[in-house]
Write an enzyme that holds these catalytic residues in place. Structure first.
Site, PDB file in Angstrom:
ATOM      1  N   TYR A  54       0.838  -1.193   0.000  1.00 52.15           N
ATOM      2  CA  TYR A  54       0.000   0.000   0.000  1.00 52.15           C
ATOM      3  C   TYR A  54       0.878   1.249   0.000  1.00 52.15           C
ATOM      4  CZ  TYR A  54      -3.866  -3.130   1.357  1.00 52.15           C
ATOM      5  OH  TYR A  54      -4.803  -4.139   1.411  1.00 52.15           O
ATOM      6  N   TRP A 205     -12.898  -6.896   2.547  1.00 54.13           N
ATOM      7  CA  TRP A 205     -12.583  -5.539   2.109  1.00 54.13           C
ATOM      8  C   TRP A 205     -13.644  -5.071   1.114  1.00 54.13           C
ATOM      9  CZ3 TRP A 205     -11.143  -4.644  -3.084  1.00 54.13           C
ATOM     10  CH2 TRP A 205     -10.712  -5.747  -3.825  1.00 54.13           C
ATOM     11  N   PRO A 207     -16.585  -3.364   1.712  1.00 48.65           N
ATOM     12  CA  PRO A 207     -17.990  -3.650   2.042  1.00 48.65           C
ATOM     13  C   PRO A 207     -18.961  -2.638   1.438  1.00 48.65           C
ATOM     14  CG  PRO A 207     -16.858  -2.736   3.946  1.00 48.65           C
ATOM     15  CD  PRO A 207     -15.802  -3.041   2.921  1.00 48.65           C
TER      16      PRO A 207
END
Length: 329
Positions: A54, A205, A207
């Site tokens: 990330y 992840w 949602p």
């Protein structure tokens, strides 16, 4: 905040966790990122998810600094390994022993901690023997650098193979991290049944489908300024699949159902994934503290069967259920 056990382990996680995939180190300034972390802590979130890839390692560093001074034992810190973070040399990617060991040590340094609670294989690596990967994870567990092991976006067959090796090595293999929301349900047919058999939970992840399930994208209208759909660095390619006019029309039709449940659309979306008993935690991200305060209100909400059925009726055939879409590179 409510808490759930992760897989068949004894580890409790907050049912809403905070993740920094597209924000920390890239989309928002560090002060704002720290404000979001503080908002998460104030809301009772104890579980924080990141990955070395990330923002090309910057997200881990920002999270580490944002959590500095917190009681370490009161937090569950998760990170991942697979994608390249260095100069993309021949060993800078994947799940070889070399890459796992070097990546784990680098992640611990950036996070400012001696151990992570959960270390996850960010994808499955078809080029490396699974035995090599799982043994490297086992050694990290024995060294005390990793408490539990998980994966992300693995197929049902890959999860079962990993679980068998984990049993042989006697290490706690406890979770899978897939994309899962009202619109994207590809894990329901195969991955969730396999996970239930093998003792894994889902840490999901997206949602709210990268913001689409907040209702901010209107059919036929320009995308809101500063939204993810307009930000090439902030996930525009990922959200594109949900921006079909028919999808947006169906999402807009969920608004009365959200009001019926006394929830915003975003809260309804987060609450919806938490109705699945195999889901231990839903990861939310934020670029502003207000987004954290909004989404955590989904914690503990129970949606009745009639409401869940009504959601399915509204969304109809725009829901993606094809199990083959769970795959690794």
């Amino acid at each position: 905040m409510e808490f759930r056990r992760l897989g068949r382990s004894g580890l409790n996680v907050s049912e809403i966790s905070y993740g920094n995939w597209l924000t920390h180190g890239s989309q928002v300034e560090e002060d704002q990122a720290h404000a979001c972390i503080k908002a998460a802590l104030d809301a009772g979130i104890t579980t924080f998810d990141t990955a070395d890839v990330y923002a090309n390692t910057a997200a881990e560093s920002v999270l580490g600094r944002g959590l500095k001074g917190q009681r370490r034992e009161s937090l569950e810190i998760f990170t991942k390994v697979f994608w390249p973070t260095g100069p993309k040399g021949p060993n800078d990617k994947g799940l070889s022993r070399k890459h796992i060991m070097e990546s784990a040590n680098a992640s611990l340094q950036r996070l400012g901690t001696d151990y992570v609670d959960l270390y996850q294989a960010h994808r499955f690596d078809r080029t490396v023997p699974l035995e090599e990967t799982m043994l490297a994870f086992a050694d990290l567990v024995r060294q005390g650098k990793v408490l539990y092991v998980g994966v992300s976006e693995w197929t049902a067959e890959q999860i079962s193979r990993g679980a068998a090796l984990a049993r042989e090595l006697k290490i706690p293999f406890v979770s899978n991290q897939p994309q899962y929301n009202m619109l994207w349900r590809v894990i329901e047919d195969q991955v969730i049944p396999a996970s239930e058999r093998e003792g894994l939970s889902q840490i999901v992840w997206s949602p709210i489908a990268q913001g689409v399930l907040t209702g901010k994208y209107k059919p036929g209208a320009d995308y809101p300024a500063g939204s993810r759909a307009t930000d090439e660095k902030g996930g525009a390619n990922m959200v594109a699949r949900f921006l079909d006019k028919n999808v947006l029309k169906r999402v807009a039709e969920l608004e009365p159902l959200a009001k019926q449940a006394d929830l915003s659309l975003a809260q309804l979306a987060v609450a919806w994934v938490l109705q699945n008993p195999n889901v231990a935690s839903a990861i939310i991200g934020a670029s502003r503290p207000e987004q954290v305060h909004e989404n955590v209100k989904a914690a503990g909400k129970k949606l009745d069967a009639d409401l869940l059925s009504a959601i399915d009726d509204v969304l109809g055939d725009v829901v993606e259920r094809d199990a083959s879409l769970t795959k690794s590179p």
